[in-house]
Design a protein around this motif. Structure first.
Motif, mmCIF file in Angstrom:
data_model
loop_
_atom_site.group_PDB
_atom_site.id
_atom_site.type_symbol
_atom_site.label_atom_id
_atom_site.label_comp_id
_atom_site.label_asym_id
_atom_site.label_seq_id
_atom_site.Cartn_x
_atom_site.Cartn_y
_atom_site.Cartn_z
ATOM 1 N N TYR A 78 -5.177 -4.890 7.098
ATOM 2 C CA TYR A 78 -5.496 -5.082 5.682
ATOM 3 C C TYR A 78 -6.199 -6.410 5.417
ATOM 4 O O TYR A 78 -6.508 -6.719 4.268
ATOM 5 C CB TYR A 78 -4.210 -4.985 4.845
ATOM 6 N N ASP A 119 0.886 -1.162 0.000
ATOM 7 C CA ASP A 119 0.000 0.000 0.000
ATOM 8 C C ASP A 119 0.923 1.211 0.000
ATOM 9 O O ASP A 119 1.500 1.553 1.029
ATOM 10 C CB ASP A 119 -0.911 -0.004 1.222
ATOM 11 N N ARG A 165 -9.607 -8.065 2.757
ATOM 12 C CA ARG A 165 -9.672 -7.340 1.484
ATOM 13 C C ARG A 165 -9.297 -8.205 0.286
ATOM 14 O O ARG A 165 -9.119 -7.704 -0.813
ATOM 15 C CB ARG A 165 -8.744 -6.123 1.519
#
Length: 135
Positions: free
Chosen positions: A77, A48, A80
């Motif tokens: 995270y 990211d 996702r």
């Protein structure tokens, strides 16, 4: 947006942050992890921006057998689809390998692998020596 890279080259701080985020013992040894990842057959990482948020590592002989050694995603995270994408990408790279094995570090992850086509072996038990206990 999450970007994916095929690389085993990381800074120690990046590795330490990711491995510690999931509470793994190995996070305390970023110098060793850096070398291990650089020397691995295959490493796919998730980013990211400049932050390492996930990775998968495969070890193989190129034709007969491959082992998924680790798959981890920063808890911030998770959920996702990052782990699934990492696993699918690695399995694509192992197309043609006769056996791909995984020994999940936590029983709660078994269903994840089953959902991606892995089956529990009828025979066998995973074994491990941790640290320098064999010396």
């Amino acid at each position: 947006m999450i970007n994916y890279k095929h690389t085993g080259n990381f800074k120690e701080e990046q590795i330490e942050g990711l491995f510690r985020s999931v509470g793994w013992f190995s996070g305390g040894f970023p110098d060793k992890l850096k070398i291990a990842l650089r020397n691995s057959s295959k490493v796919i990482s998730a980013w990211d921006k400049g932050r390492l948020v996930g990775l998968i590592r495969g070890l193989d002989d190129g034709i007969w057998q491959a082992t998924i050694d680790c798959l981890l995603v920063d808890p911030q995270y998770q959920g996702r689809g990052i782990a699934s994408k990492l696993l699918r990408d690695l399995l694509c790279e192992y197309e043609g390998i006769l056996y791909v094995s995984v020994v999940p570090d936590e029983k709660k992850n078994v269903t994840f692998y089953q959902n991606h086509g892995f089956e529990i072996m009828e025979e066998g038990t995973p074994l491990q020596i941790k640290g320098d206990s064999w010396v």
